[in-house]
Every structure is written in structure tokens, then in C-alpha cells.
Scaffold this motif. Sequence first.
Motif, PDB file in Angstrom:
ATOM      1  N   GLU A 123     -14.673   8.688  50.822  1.00  0.00           N
ATOM      2  CA  GLU A 123     -15.974   8.580  50.170  1.00  0.00           C
ATOM      3  C   GLU A 123     -15.842   8.039  48.759  1.00  0.00           C
ATOM      4  OE1 GLU A 123     -17.865  12.334  50.514  1.00  0.00           O
ATOM      5  OE2 GLU A 123     -18.168  12.098  52.686  1.00  0.00           O
ATOM      6  N   ARG A 124     -14.734   8.385  48.093  1.00  0.00           N
ATOM      7  CA  ARG A 124     -14.571   7.947  46.717  1.00  0.00           C
ATOM      8  C   ARG A 124     -13.088   7.794  46.430  1.00  0.00           C
ATOM      9  NH1 ARG A 124     -17.379  10.544  41.553  1.00  0.00           N
ATOM     10  NH2 ARG A 124     -16.749  12.492  42.509  1.00  0.00           N
ATOM     11  N   VAL A 125     -12.687   6.678  45.856  1.00  0.00           N
ATOM     12  CA  VAL A 125     -11.292   6.450  45.470  1.00  0.00           C
ATOM     13  C   VAL A 125     -11.280   6.094  43.983  1.00  0.00           C
ATOM     14  CG1 VAL A 125      -9.221   5.077  45.883  1.00  0.00           C
ATOM     15  CG2 VAL A 125     -10.764   5.589  47.787  1.00  0.00           C
ATOM     16  N   LEU A 126     -10.688   6.960  43.177  1.00  0.00           N
ATOM     17  CA  LEU A 126     -10.644   6.734  41.728  1.00  0.00           C
ATOM     18  C   LEU A 126      -9.209   6.418  41.336  1.00  0.00           C
ATOM     19  CD1 LEU A 126     -12.756   9.868  40.755  1.00  0.00           C
ATOM     20  CD2 LEU A 126     -13.551   7.499  40.821  1.00  0.00           C
ATOM     21  N   THR A 127      -9.017   5.276  40.705  1.00  0.00           N
ATOM     22  CA  THR A 127      -7.668   4.831  40.346  1.00  0.00           C
ATOM     23  C   THR A 127      -7.538   4.711  38.831  1.00  0.00           C
ATOM     24  OG1 THR A 127      -7.632   3.550  42.372  1.00  0.00           O
ATOM     25  CG2 THR A 127      -5.958   3.015  40.737  1.00  0.00           C
ATOM     26  N   GLU A 128      -6.432   5.216  38.293  1.00  0.00           N
ATOM     27  CA  GLU A 128      -6.156   4.977  36.866  1.00  0.00           C
ATOM     28  C   GLU A 128      -4.677   4.653  36.690  1.00  0.00           C
ATOM     29  OE1 GLU A 128      -6.281   8.392  34.285  1.00  0.00           O
ATOM     30  OE2 GLU A 128      -6.098   9.792  35.954  1.00  0.00           O
ATOM     31  N   ASP A 129      -4.387   3.792  35.717  1.00  0.00           N
ATOM     32  CA  ASP A 129      -2.999   3.466  35.425  1.00  0.00           C
ATOM     33  C   ASP A 129      -2.378   4.572  34.580  1.00  0.00           C
ATOM     34  OD1 ASP A 129      -4.077   0.561  36.074  1.00  0.00           O
ATOM     35  OD2 ASP A 129      -1.872   0.485  36.059  1.00  0.00           O
ATOM     36  N   VAL A 130      -1.151   4.935  34.922  1.00  0.00           N
ATOM     37  CA  VAL A 130      -0.438   5.935  34.116  1.00  0.00           C
ATOM     38  C   VAL A 130       0.940   5.361  33.768  1.00  0.00           C
ATOM     39  CG1 VAL A 130      -1.659   7.934  35.035  1.00  0.00           C
ATOM     40  CG2 VAL A 130       0.376   7.105  36.215  1.00  0.00           C
ATOM     41  N   GLN A 131       1.644   6.069  32.890  1.00  0.00           N
ATOM     42  CA  GLN A 131       2.946   5.603  32.412  1.00  0.00           C
ATOM     43  C   GLN A 131       3.978   5.647  33.546  1.00  0.00           C
ATOM     44  OE1 GLN A 131       3.147   4.524  29.286  1.00  0.00           O
ATOM     45  NE2 GLN A 131       5.240   3.842  29.684  1.00  0.00           N
ATOM     46  N   PRO A 132       4.669   4.525  33.844  1.00  0.00           N
ATOM     47  CA  PRO A 132       5.729   4.584  34.874  1.00  0.00           C
ATOM     48  C   PRO A 132       6.810   5.593  34.476  1.00  0.00           C
ATOM     49  CG  PRO A 132       5.210   2.305  34.303  1.00  0.00           C
ATOM     50  CD  PRO A 132       4.506   3.163  33.304  1.00  0.00           C
ATOM     51  N   THR A 133       7.370   6.268  35.444  1.00  0.00           N
ATOM     52  CA  THR A 133       8.377   7.287  35.156  1.00  0.00           C
ATOM     53  C   THR A 133       9.765   6.855  35.609  1.00  0.00           C
ATOM     54  OG1 THR A 133       8.143   8.350  37.294  1.00  0.00           O
ATOM     55  CG2 THR A 133       6.672   9.096  35.529  1.00  0.00           C
ATOM     56  N   GLU A 147     -11.359  11.147  47.617  1.00  0.00           N
ATOM     57  CA  GLU A 147     -12.256  12.208  48.084  1.00  0.00           C
ATOM     58  C   GLU A 147     -12.907  11.778  49.390  1.00  0.00           C
ATOM     59  OE1 GLU A 147     -13.308  13.782  43.577  1.00  0.00           O
ATOM     60  OE2 GLU A 147     -14.940  13.173  44.916  1.00  0.00           O
ATOM     61  N   GLY A 148     -13.291  12.743  50.171  1.00  0.00           N
ATOM     62  CA  GLY A 148     -13.891  12.477  51.480  1.00  0.00           C
ATOM     63  C   GLY A 148     -13.205  13.362  52.496  1.00  0.00           C
ATOM     64  N   THR A 149     -13.280  12.995  53.777  1.00  0.00           N
ATOM     65  CA  THR A 149     -12.581  13.755  54.808  1.00  0.00           C
ATOM     66  C   THR A 149     -11.161  13.209  54.887  1.00  0.00           C
ATOM     67  OG1 THR A 149     -14.663  14.021  55.973  1.00  0.00           O
ATOM     68  CG2 THR A 149     -12.661  14.539  57.200  1.00  0.00           C
ATOM     69  N   VAL A 150     -10.274  13.813  54.106  1.00  0.00           N
ATOM     70  CA  VAL A 150      -8.917  13.278  54.001  1.00  0.00           C
ATOM     71  C   VAL A 150      -7.865  14.351  54.247  1.00  0.00           C
ATOM     72  CG1 VAL A 150      -9.450  11.306  52.527  1.00  0.00           C
ATOM     73  CG2 VAL A 150      -9.094  13.542  51.476  1.00  0.00           C
ATOM     74  N   GLN A 151      -8.316  15.563  54.568  1.00  0.00           N
ATOM     75  CA  GLN A 151      -7.342  16.606  54.898  1.00  0.00           C
ATOM     76  C   GLN A 151      -7.387  16.893  56.385  1.00  0.00           C
ATOM     77  OE1 GLN A 151      -7.369  20.105  52.490  1.00  0.00           O
ATOM     78  NE2 GLN A 151      -7.295  18.987  50.570  1.00  0.00           N
ATOM     79  N   GLY A 152      -6.195  17.088  56.957  1.00  0.00           N
ATOM     80  CA  GLY A 152      -6.135  17.413  58.379  1.00  0.00           C
ATOM     81  C   GLY A 152      -6.411  16.217  59.259  1.00  0.00           C
ATOM     82  N   VAL A 153      -6.325  15.025  58.711  1.00  0.00           N
ATOM     83  CA  VAL A 153      -6.599  13.825  59.491  1.00  0.00           C
ATOM     84  C   VAL A 153      -5.446  12.834  59.390  1.00  0.00           C
ATOM     85  CG1 VAL A 153      -9.099  14.050  59.331  1.00  0.00           C
ATOM     86  CG2 VAL A 153      -7.873  12.819  57.542  1.00  0.00           C
ATOM     87  N   ASP A 178      -5.092  18.558  47.423  1.00  0.00           N
ATOM     88  CA  ASP A 178      -5.511  19.612  46.503  1.00  0.00           C
ATOM     89  C   ASP A 178      -6.925  20.042  46.871  1.00  0.00           C
ATOM     90  OD1 ASP A 178      -7.214  17.746  45.457  1.00  0.00           O
ATOM     91  OD2 ASP A 178      -6.405  17.827  43.417  1.00  0.00           O
ATOM     92  N   ASP A 179      -7.548  20.785  45.976  1.00  0.00           N
ATOM     93  CA  ASP A 179      -8.822  21.368  46.364  1.00  0.00           C
ATOM     94  C   ASP A 179      -9.964  20.357  46.391  1.00  0.00           C
ATOM     95  OD1 ASP A 179      -8.902  21.044  43.646  1.00  0.00           O
ATOM     96  OD2 ASP A 179      -8.658  23.178  43.223  1.00  0.00           O
ATOM     97  N   ARG A 180      -9.721  19.129  45.949  1.00  0.00           N
ATOM     98  CA  ARG A 180     -10.797  18.142  45.990  1.00  0.00           C
ATOM     99  C   ARG A 180     -10.514  17.005  46.957  1.00  0.00           C
ATOM    100  NH1 ARG A 180     -11.476  16.346  40.064  1.00  0.00           N
ATOM    101  NH2 ARG A 180     -13.072  15.012  40.960  1.00  0.00           N
ATOM    102  N   GLY A 181      -9.378  17.038  47.613  1.00  0.00           N
ATOM    103  CA  GLY A 181      -9.046  15.967  48.550  1.00  0.00           C
ATOM    104  C   GLY A 181      -7.577  15.646  48.462  1.00  0.00           C
ATOM    105  N   VAL A 182      -7.260  14.376  48.209  1.00  0.00           N
ATOM    106  CA  VAL A 182      -5.873  13.963  48.109  1.00  0.00           C
ATOM    107  C   VAL A 182      -5.667  13.305  46.755  1.00  0.00           C
ATOM    108  CG1 VAL A 182      -4.229  12.217  48.946  1.00  0.00           C
ATOM    109  CG2 VAL A 182      -5.374  13.748  50.564  1.00  0.00           C
ATOM    110  N   VAL A 183      -4.541  13.609  46.124  1.00  0.00           N
ATOM    111  CA  VAL A 183      -4.193  12.921  44.895  1.00  0.00           C
ATOM    112  C   VAL A 183      -2.786  12.366  45.063  1.00  0.00           C
ATOM    113  CG1 VAL A 183      -3.537  15.086  43.788  1.00  0.00           C
ATOM    114  CG2 VAL A 183      -4.039  13.114  42.372  1.00  0.00           C
ATOM    115  N   LEU A 184      -2.543  11.174  44.512  1.00  0.00           N
ATOM    116  CA  LEU A 184      -1.232  10.562  44.682  1.00  0.00           C
ATOM    117  C   LEU A 184      -0.897   9.725  43.462  1.00  0.00           C
ATOM    118  CD1 LEU A 184      -1.387   7.188  45.471  1.00  0.00           C
ATOM    119  CD2 LEU A 184      -2.685   8.222  47.339  1.00  0.00           C
TER     120      LEU A 184
END
Length: 766
Positions: A77-87, A16-22, A44-50
Motif C-alpha cells: 500500500e505504501r513504500v517509503l524510501t530514504e537514503d542513509v549512510q552506507p555501512t 506497508e500493506g499486507t506484507v506479513q505472512g505472505v 515490525d509492527d507496521r509492516g516490513v522495514v529493510l
Amino acid sequence: MPGDAASARRVRVRVEGTVQGVGFRPSVYRLAVELGLAGWVLNDDRGVVLEAEGAAAAVERFLVRLREDAPPLATLERVLTEDVQPTGEGGFSIVASERGSKPLALVAPDVATCAACLRELLDPDDRRHRYPFINCTDCGPRFTIVRGVPYDRPLTTMAGFQMCAACRSEYDDPADRRFHAQPNACPVCGPSLALLDATGSALATSDPLATVASALASGSVLALKGLGGYHLACRADHDQAVATLRARKHREEKPFALMASDLEAARELVELSAAEEELLLGRERPIVIARRRPAAGVATPVAPGSPDLGVMLPYTPLHHLLLDDARGPLVMTSGNVSDEPIAYDDADAVERLREIADLFLVHDRPIQTRTDDSVVRSLGGLRPAALMVRRSRGYVPASLGLPIPAPCPLLACGAEQKSTFCVAKEARAWVSHHIGDLENWETLRSFRAGIAHFERLFAVEPEVVVHDLHPEYLATKYAVERDGVELQAVQHHHAHLAACLAEHGETGPAVGAIYDGTGLGDDGTVWGGEVLAGGLADSRRAGHLLAVRLPGGERAIREPWRMACAWLVAAGEARRPRRLAEVDAGRWEQVAELARSGLASPLTSSVGRLFDAVAALCGLRAEVTYEGQAAIELEAAADPTAQGRYPLPLAPAAPAADFLLDARETVLAITRDLDGGTPVGVVAARFHCTVAAGTAEACARAAEGEGTAVVVLSGGVFQNRLLVERTVAALEQRGLRALVPERLPPNDGGISYGQAATAAARLAGS
Ligand SMILES: [Zn+2]
Ligand SMILES: [Zn+2]
């Protein structure tokens, strides 16, 4: 295929933060590819998700470098990381944006042309050689062309231009520096220039810029469609052209801003410190107010009587081309008539500016939001480096934090002069671009449209609307007319205090010396020289400047000699001073009588008016043609080597306040000094030191009572650099910690944010 499934790690990251259009997604893409990771990234509507998947060590490095390698315009401004199942998926991709219903993505401010684009612009072999709309992922229009979020081309004013094959392949290539550059364009597919005469009819020319340059050289006035609106331009060294522009624009003496082709050219106009050069070259490209060089090759009517010039550097490719061709600095002033807002709509611009401009240089990329140039001054050795005078293009709509999050979405409507509004939700606030003085229909329309745009852009549906105590402000009336919302009133000077506290992440307790022109006080009188004590939610009036009459009301603001008269009357000395001999003796006596009787003359504790009075006593200015002119000239007159100061005692003021700053002795001492032949430069310097020392003493007393060491200095009077420097020094000598506005102006442009911070604190506490 990145590693076997057993050792693979997959993370899902929300940024989250200023991450679109930059250029954030391409930088993620390049990093992932470099590290051999699989996955995807999207806006997406809250910033960037990957999501990124690969060897655990590579994923670890990816997470570190995600921040370190972020593109220059991104603010994480905020980076939230979580582990998910490898695909076990292969390859990395950039996925199309998701359209959500509640966007929170942050739109970036407009950015000055970058060095790489500038090189291409001037390269005869480049396909964009001399193309006035060149841009890339790191530069170009943003806020001024955005119609909605997510920030993608269909939701900008570039929607009507279909990219050609060459542009499209740049746009689609993650390795290209124009990857997903939404305003990407070229001469084949993008916007183009047109030259119009004063009636709005197209002029046939193969090279509009060359035609314009020769017209400027012969003294023409040009209306130029820029990034956030129209400018009026003419040669800065052409006396006749500048005088014509002034006369047609109905602007008497307020200085015109200049645009110089580069830093070298700017140095010939003004003296520049390292800090000022940095401000000039910053990607926000504000107008920097700096000390004029005696030999500056500028026509007298550019800035009559002003010791300073406002200078900026080109910030669009069109500016670069125009300045190169013009071979000399240009006056570059807002495209408007006197106090109206700057024109930005093409048809409206021709209609409104045809009486001023001889020709129009326009283009077909629409401007979504009218955005004026920002204006800053340097504070020299003090932090911050910049003192914001007007926060608009280049800075807006970057968000500010709220130290106490808003329990519900808010709209704060600001004050009347230098109007801005602010929308806020949770811990984030967005302060609008400069709207102007809210006193006519056109500005009000702009204010309403701006609010609707911000509410959409940042998905804020206000439940509480905040306004000033003044019932006659158009912003207050707007607030009161909003349906289905709760109203919250915040006193003007408290809002100044709260704004400065909040931008520093503070909640109080604190003391604030809030000095400005006027604002309605709790007691229904006109305040403007307040020492407040309290915190974000509330404060009380610990002390104030002795109130004197404003003889004849508003007229006293345009005629500072009336304030000199009022102060002398208050001090028991109604004789007209020698230096005000230009004022007719009969008028002086009439005004003295108003000051004595109080007829049509409200009381005011305004420090701004005290500066006016002293400027008038010094013979600098009996009348002014723009707001703040007398104080600006008094500051400029001050001799930095002068010693000494005048008395400014603290007197008891019970029961309304603890003390008042009694400037009657100050005014009498100044009169004696001047009568005794002391130079104006010495008197001006002593007066600044007097206010600084008196303020520090008053703040120290209030701070002791409040049990705090934090002191805020704000209000329009603190745009005075000398006063800020001296007051901060005096406070620090007393062991107090001074906070001054850094990201927002000390003037009323910061009020809306202070209102929002106050309302959030009150709502959270109730
Ligand atoms: Zn660029
Ligand atoms: Zn193209």
C-alpha cells in the motif's frame, strides 16, 4: 562486500500493506542476493522495514523490482524510501521480528492450497504425500490461526507444534518455498487427523479418510473440522442422507452449499461463465451461486425449488483428499443448528453437532477465529465481476480505505442481520468476518470476542463507537454499554450509501437508491425504499417508496401473501386474487382489516416487501422459510426475453420528502396482467424493468436537485442480479454514473463500514 564505499548507496525502505505472512521477506532476500546487495529485512509492527546497500544502479533496480517481484499474496500500500549512510556491511539477512507495542501490520486472509503444494500432496514419493495440513509461504491458514501480531508462529495456533529438523531447515532456508511459512508442518511434527463417533469417542482406524469415504457412501452425515469452523457434509447425490441432514439441522428449504472436487466436477452441477469460473478458482475460494444444470446429479432436498446452486472448490488439503476419496460432490454446509453460529471449538462442536452428525473428522490444530465460507454471485457483463453476498473466509481481514481519514480510532457496531463490525484508524478500516444474525447469546458472544480480537490485532483503541439508530439492536446496546467512549448514531440507509461511496473512494455529493428489508428511519418509521441525497457525512431523504402497512408486523415477513394483501388494500382493491386461492378467505379478510386499520401493522416503505408482495401475487410463494426466498424466486422466474413494463409514477410527497414512488398502479397493473393470463415469467420480468426504470427516474430527479451525476445502488434488494443490471443500464442511459458495492455486500454486512466512513467524515468536519 558490495562495491567500494564511494559509489555505494544505502537505502532504508519501509513497506506497508499486507506484507506479513505472505512471503514478502524471502522475496526481498532473494532479490537482494540476486542483485548482490547487502543489508537486512525484518517484520515490525507496521509492516516490513529493510535496508539495502550496493552499487547505485543495483539499488535502483532493487527498488523497482521490490514492487514488481512482490509475492502473489502481498499488497503493497505504501513504500517509503530514504537514503542513509552506507555501512559497508557484507551479506543480506532476515532479522527476527521486533515486538512493538502498537502493531499496524496487516494480517493476511486464509489462502487456498496452491498448485505446488497440491502436487506434493498427491506425489507418493513426497514426504507430505496425503498429509492433510500441507502448506507453504503462498498458501494455507492465516487469519483463522492468528492470535496476535507480528505474524509469527508463536502467535498462531501452531505454537504448540515444534517443527522437526526437516521442517525447520525448510523454514530457515531463504531459498526454500517454505521459508518462514508459519504453519509449516509435516506428518512427523504437525497436526494430525482423528475420527470420532457421535459421542466424541475416538474410533480406531489406520486410514480415517477411507473410513469416512465409505461412511459417506452409505449415507452418513459427517462433521468436518475445516479452516474457519466445522462443516456438516454428506453425499450430494444421496437423497436419504441429504434429507436426514436437513431434518436434523432444522433447516427447511434454504439451499445447501456443495463442494465439487474440481472445475470439471463443478461444471456438471452448474452453468459457469468465464467470470464464475474465475471466482470459483480464486485463492479466496468462495461459494459461487450459479444457475443449476437441469441434469445436475444432486438430490432434490439439496436446494428445493431453487434455480441456483452454491458451489465451491476444495480450499484445504484435507478437502482435496476427502473429495478425491468420496468420488462425488458433497453437501458442505455450516456446522450449526439452524440460526446459531458455526461451531469451531472442538468440545463445543461435539456437544452441539452430536445430534446431527454420525461421525466427526477432526484435527488438533486449533481455530482461533470462527470464519464462515464467503458467498458471491457473478454480475455477468457488468463491472464488478462479483457481487458479494457474504464476505468472510478468504477476504477477511483485508483492509479497506477510508476516503476521509478518521481523526481518532473508531469502532462501528453494524446492524443486526448479517452482522459485521468494523474497526478503523486513520485512513484504514478493517471489516470483520460475518458474525451472523445478532439475535441470540451465542452470536453476541462471538461479536464481543471478535471485537476484542480485532482491536488487539490492529491496535485500535476506539475513542468513538458508532451504532445504528435502532435502540433494540443488540449491536446498539453493546455500543451504548461501552465505557469511556463517545457515541455516534448513523441511520441505517445512510450507512448503506456511505459504505458504497467509501469503498469507491468517493465522498459525494451523490444520490443513493437504497432498497432493503427494514431499517429504522429518521422519522421513527420503518424504511427500506429510500432515495437519499448527500455525501459521506450526511444525507437527506429525497424520495421513497410509498409506505404501506406491514399487516401483523414480523409475520408479514414470513408470509409474503400478507404484503400482497396490504398493497392491494392500499390500491383500493381488497379482493383476494385467484393465484392466492390457497390462502383461506377468512384469514385474507382479517389481514385486509389489519392493513386498513393499521392495528399491529407498522408502515413500511420497504422495497424488499414490495418484491414479496409481487412474488405472492404471481403465486410463487405465499409463505417463505428463509429471508429473501420470495424475491430470489421472483428473479429466477423472470423471462429474459419479455418486453414491456408497468407504471410506477413519481408523486409529490411534501413536506417529508420531494417525491414518492407510487407502486399502487404497479400492483394493480400486475393483477390485471395475471388475471388476463399473462405468464408469470413475463410479469416477473416486467416488474423488474419497472423498478429499474422508476428508480432511474427518481435518481435522475434527485441527482439534478443535488447537482451530481453519481448514483449509488445498495441495500439487500440489490443482491438481485437482474435488478442491478437493468437499473445500471437505465441510469447510464440517463448519463448518470452508477456505483454498486464491489468489495462488501450490498446487504447489512456492509453497514459497519458505512458507519465508520460516516463517523470519520463527521468527526473530520467538526
Ligand atoms: Zn502452497
Ligand atoms: Zn516436520
